[in-house]
Design a protein around this motif. Structure first.
Motif, mmCIF file in Angstrom:
data_model
loop_
_atom_site.group_PDB
_atom_site.id
_atom_site.type_symbol
_atom_site.label_atom_id
_atom_site.label_comp_id
_atom_site.label_asym_id
_atom_site.label_seq_id
_atom_site.Cartn_x
_atom_site.Cartn_y
_atom_site.Cartn_z
ATOM 1 N N UNK A 107 0.840 -1.200 0.000
ATOM 2 C CA UNK A 107 0.000 0.000 0.000
ATOM 3 C C UNK A 107 0.873 1.247 0.000
ATOM 4 N N UNK A 108 1.942 1.233 0.779
ATOM 5 C CA UNK A 108 2.783 2.437 0.790
ATOM 6 C C UNK A 108 3.592 2.559 -0.500
ATOM 7 N N UNK A 109 3.651 1.487 -1.296
ATOM 8 C CA UNK A 109 4.265 1.569 -2.618
ATOM 9 C C UNK A 109 3.256 2.078 -3.653
ATOM 10 N N UNK A 110 2.006 2.261 -3.198
ATOM 11 C CA UNK A 110 0.988 2.813 -4.096
ATOM 12 C C UNK A 110 0.097 1.776 -4.760
ATOM 13 N N UNK A 111 0.259 0.493 -4.372
ATOM 14 C CA UNK A 111 -0.608 -0.543 -4.934
ATOM 15 C C UNK A 111 -2.001 -0.398 -4.338
#
Ligand code: ADP
Ligand code: MG
Length: 171
Positions: A107-111
């Motif tokens: 999630x913090x990678x933007x997925x």
């Protein structure tokens, strides 16, 4: 001096790149990120509309890496492992991460949405571990927990010890 080739595989987000770069910094092995290699050389053969990402041209990736792999001393980082020649690797590590940790990292990678869910499922179903077990001799495939920084340190230490032993045994 002969040096081993190591494959680091596992679901996106498990820590392959972090571990691989640390390993290269602490040994005389060279780190290769297959995703970056493909991007630099545009080693693609199409586009996956569903996942909105280019499709790797596996044959060209293999051609690109072959000479390096024959020399030995390469750490290969990729989230899939079934298309490399089996003979390339002396050992295969599949990093594993519990869902709650993996979810936060992706999630913090933007997925988001399907991409996030599919990657979490990939980890739950141990897809990459099974891929590795059917692509390489089972005795060279090892799972490594990669949940915490302590896990990362332990994995680093263990792999460095393994490399040192391999070099002693093969030179
Ligand atoms: P991958 O290359 O497998 O996609 P990365 O190495 O890019 O994974 O790691 C994804 C994120 O998770 C990074 O922010 C990294 O710092 C973190 N991370 C990786 N392994 C661990 C670990 N064992 N403990 C805590 N954080 C980790
Ligand atoms: Mg990575």
């Amino acid at each position: 001096m002969r040096r081993p080739n190591i494959l680091l595989s596992g679901t996106p987000g498990v820590g392959k790149t972090t571990l691989g770069k640390e390993l290269a910094a602490k040994t005389n092995l060279v780190y290769v990120n297959v995703g970056d290699l493909a991007k630099e050389g545009q080693l693609y053969e199409g586009y996956d509309e569903e996942y909105e990402c280019p499709v790797l041209d596996e044959d060209r990736v293999i051609d690109e890496l072959e000479d390096k792999m024959i020399d030995g001393g390469v750490i290969v980082d990729y989230h899939s492992c079934d298309f490399f020649p089996e003979r390339w690797f002396n050992i295969v590590f599949v990093l594993r991460t519990e869902n709650s940790f993996l979810y936060d990292r992706l999630e913090s990678r933007g997925y988001r949405g399907k991409k996030l869910q599919d990657n979490i499922q990939c980890e739950i179903f141990q897809t990459i571990y099974e891929e590795a077990m059917s692509s390489y001799k089972e005795e060279i495939v090892h799972q490594l927990p990669s949940n915490t920084p302590e896990d990362m340190e332990r994995n680093l230490d263990q792999i460095i010890q393994w490399i040192e032993q391999w070099i002693k045994d093969n030179n």
